[in-house]
Design an enzyme around this catalytic site. Sequence first.
Site, PDB file in Angstrom:
ATOM      1  N   VAL A   1      43.761  40.617  28.209  1.00 55.49           N
ATOM      2  CA  VAL A   1      44.688  40.817  29.323  1.00 55.49           C
ATOM      3  C   VAL A   1      43.930  40.755  30.642  1.00 55.49           C
ATOM      4  CG1 VAL A   1      46.308  42.435  30.396  1.00 55.49           C
ATOM      5  CG2 VAL A   1      46.165  42.279  27.903  1.00 55.49           C
ATOM      6  N   CYS A   2      44.452  39.951  31.569  1.00 53.92           N
ATOM      7  CA  CYS A   2      43.820  39.839  32.886  1.00 53.92           C
ATOM      8  C   CYS A   2      44.780  40.419  33.913  1.00 53.92           C
ATOM      9  CB  CYS A   2      43.513  38.381  33.180  1.00 53.92           C
ATOM     10  SG  CYS A   2      42.741  38.141  34.763  1.00 53.92           S
ATOM     11  N   ILE A   3      44.593  41.682  34.222  1.00 58.09           N
ATOM     12  CA  ILE A   3      45.482  42.346  35.157  1.00 58.09           C
ATOM     13  C   ILE A   3      44.611  43.148  36.122  1.00 58.09           C
ATOM     14  CG2 ILE A   3      45.853  44.202  33.457  1.00 58.09           C
ATOM     15  CD1 ILE A   3      48.632  44.602  34.549  1.00 58.09           C
TER      16      ILE A   3
END
Lengths: 149, 167
Positions: B89-91
């Site tokens: 996840v790239c948040i």
Amino acid sequence: MGNCLKRSTTDDISLLRGNDSVRESSSDQLSPPNYQEALPAQQAILPVYHPSPSVTRSVAQLTEEEQVKIAKRIGLIQHLPTGTYDGCKKTRECVICMGEFMVGDALRYLPCMHTYHMKCIDDWLMRSLTCPSCMEPVDAALLTSYETN
Amino acid sequence: MSEPQSALLLRKQLAELNKNPVEGFSAGLIDDNDIYRWEVLIIGPPDTLYEGGFFKCHLYFPKEYPLRPPKMKFVTEIWHPNIDKNGDVCISILHEPGDDKFGYEKASERWLPVHTVETILISVISMLADPNDESPANVDAAKEWRESYTEFKKKVARCVRKSQEEC
């Protein structure tokens, strides 16, 4: 002051010599290691710093620039007011450790009026000078409060 | 030595989530003996393309939590602009503040030590509903989402179906 890392070997001799070194060899010398004179082999017990949040370095590995940055940060943090929880404040919980404040806990107050356990917030401020609750930059707020006072 | 603060904090969150579950996901540990590795089941949010899906994710917390963020990975296959093809996840809230001059560049969007499993999951669920086009982790999915939405929808629907079968 003496180098506590050498303590175990010099202890007995200094005691024999009496007078000047007695205080040095007292048991409280066990606490913080002498940073400047520590040997690389002792790095495991050296304190670590975070020039930026994701960078972890032992004190011996810091560049001069990073040392200045961290020294400034420590100076700023020390200017923030502290206190002891007396049980009758509005804030009852430290949102970092999710623990309730207990009477006698050391607290730190940020310029934005958010309050945390001193231990919890200092560890964070050493990585990032922002309030975790409102994201206000602590250094800018501190300067403003100086100007207005 | 007593348990580190990070373990105590995570234990507290786990107990709280078991007692008062939050809508949209359920949380537990991958291995009951390791408080640092969580398994979360996200229920595809209603009124989104992911509705009806069950997405298994893992969260890996560092010993320095909450000073440093966990990493999050979708174990169930998912097609989304902000989740790379390995499931990572790239948040922004899972990114540490950058090494900018003052240490607080866009601090509001970055990791803060007040984030919990609950706040992270709420952000991730909102990301499913509303992808962030500016920082794609899966460039192909981002391109499709922008330029050929029908194809994008089809791929997501396939993942949703697959996730139901796996569950």
